[in-house]
Design an enzyme around this catalytic site. Structure first.
Site, PDB file in Angstrom:
ATOM      1  N   SER A 127       1.107  -1.081   0.328  1.00  0.00           N
ATOM      2  CA  SER A 127       0.343  -0.397   0.151  1.00  0.00           C
ATOM      3  C   SER A 127       0.778   1.008  -0.096  1.00  0.00           C
ATOM      4  O   SER A 127       1.583   1.840  -0.930  1.00  0.00           O
ATOM      5  CB  SER A 127      -1.266  -0.633   0.995  1.00  0.00           C
ATOM      6  OG  SER A 127      -1.926   0.994   1.090  1.00  0.00           O
TER       7      SER A 127
ATOM      8  N   ASP B 153     -10.504  -4.426  -5.232  1.00  0.00           N
ATOM      9  CA  ASP B 153      -9.487  -3.774  -4.305  1.00  0.00           C
ATOM     10  C   ASP B 153     -10.415  -2.680  -3.966  1.00  0.00           C
ATOM     11  O   ASP B 153     -11.092  -1.467  -4.610  1.00  0.00           O
ATOM     12  CB  ASP B 153      -7.816  -3.171  -4.055  1.00  0.00           C
ATOM     13  CG  ASP B 153      -7.595  -2.237  -3.487  1.00  0.00           C
ATOM     14  OD1 ASP B 153      -8.047  -1.393  -2.692  1.00  0.00           O
ATOM     15  OD2 ASP B 153      -5.818  -2.935  -3.189  1.00  0.00           O
TER      16      ASP B 153
ATOM     17  N   HIS C 274      -8.624  -4.514  -0.185  1.00  0.00           N
ATOM     18  CA  HIS C 274      -7.388  -3.916   0.326  1.00  0.00           C
ATOM     19  C   HIS C 274      -6.051  -4.896   0.894  1.00  0.00           C
ATOM     20  O   HIS C 274      -5.207  -4.694   1.082  1.00  0.00           O
ATOM     21  CB  HIS C 274      -7.487  -2.454   0.236  1.00  0.00           C
ATOM     22  CG  HIS C 274      -6.142  -2.046   0.353  1.00  0.00           C
ATOM     23  ND1 HIS C 274      -6.011  -1.741  -1.107  1.00  0.00           N
ATOM     24  CD2 HIS C 274      -5.726  -0.902   1.082  1.00  0.00           C
ATOM     25  CE1 HIS C 274      -4.543  -1.105  -0.337  1.00  0.00           C
ATOM     26  NE2 HIS C 274      -4.554  -0.899   0.858  1.00  0.00           N
TER      27      HIS C 274
END
Length: 294
Positions: free
Chosen positions: A147, A212, A241
């Site tokens: 991320s 996601d 995610h």
């Protein structure tokens, strides 16, 4: 301009757990640093490292006795090291790698405030520790960015020309692009991965969930398209995610990648002209990332 960028980042990109999920103390018998709540592990060492900005960041080195590579792991923006322990233990066992993890400035027991540039200084300090304390070379490292952690990961990967590999897990093209589908990179944007990935020479593995809900699947696809040295991506069908580690194909594909990097290290050693190894002196959790519109 750099300070403005950092302020923008801090407003919507950093959510350190409050309170932190762990403390760093000195073991009464050995005097060594330990992390509260973590079972004693003779193959885990805790460090407090000074960064270029003057902060002290916490890093943990998880040693595997038969490791060929070391993963330098940069986590998401809504977790700290105390929440990542279980994942690191599993990755170390399944992949047979060392893992060096760290908390960004202002996260966990690391001092200072989180900002884009501080994450760059943080990973540089951790990289220097791997070089000086453990003698680990670039070609023995794989940088792993999850991320927002893809920001410091690609910052470092774009500068290390003999790095063995890069893993981008639910990565972002840039900070602003998470919120708005802009076509051009704006001067005040943060974590401009879309530009930096073009300068990465090592094999890039991209992992992204097709569903996601935070960072659109298109981010992962575009990063893979822009990589110069592409490894077969892992598009996790239905993956979100923060849950990709729960899919069986996740660890299977990572193991395949590690094996491929081992073969590559034997058949494609670094060029002789790149023999210097300078230090860098410049510039299971469920909350791996949040972004917020202001």
């Amino acid at each position: 301009m750099g300070n403005v960028t950092s302020n923008v980042a801090a407003k919507f990109a950093f959510f350190p757990p409050e309170p932190p999920t762990y403390r760093v103390t000195n073991d009464e018998e050995t005097g060594k640093l330990v992390i509260s709540g973590v079972s004693p592990d003779k193959n885990m060492e805790v460090h407090q490292l000074s960064t270029k900005s003057g902060n002290r960041v916490v890093a943990t080195f998880w040693r595997h006795p038969f490791a060929r590579f070391t993963l330098l792991y940069s986590h998401g923006n809504a977790a700290d090291l105390g929440q990542m322990v279980e994942l690191f233990v599993e990755l170390r066992a399944h992949l047979r790698v060392n893992i060096m993890s760290y908390d960004y400035s202002g996260y966990g027991a690391s001092t200072g405030k989180p900002s884009e540039f501080n994450t760059y200084y943080d990973i540089e300090a951790v990289y220097n520790c791997l070089r000086s304390d453990y003698g680990i070379k670039q070609e023995e490292m794989i940088l792993y960015g999850q991320s927002v952690g893809s920001g410091p990961t690609l910052h470092m990967a774009s500068r290390l020309k003999r790095l063995r590999g890069v893993v981008l897990h639910s990565a972002i093209l840039s900070g602003i692009r998470v919120l708005y589908p802009v076509k051009m990179t704006l001067w005040f944007d943060i974590f401009k991965n879309i530009d930096k990935i073009r300068h990465v020479n090592s094999q890039v593995l991209v992992i992204h969930g097709t569903k996601d809900e935070i960072v659109d699947f298109s981010h992962g696809k575009r990063l893979w398209e822009l990589a110069k040295e592409k490894y077969d991506p892992l598009w996790v069908k239905g993956g979100g995610h923060c849950n990709l580690e729960t899919y069986p194909e996740y660890i299977k594909h990572l193991r395949k990648y590690i094996n491929a990097m081992e073969k590559l290290s034997l058949t494609n050693p670094p060029p002789k002209e790149l023999t210097n190894e300078p230090s860098i002196t410049e510039t299971k959790h469920n909350r791996c990332l949040r972004f917020r519109k202001r």
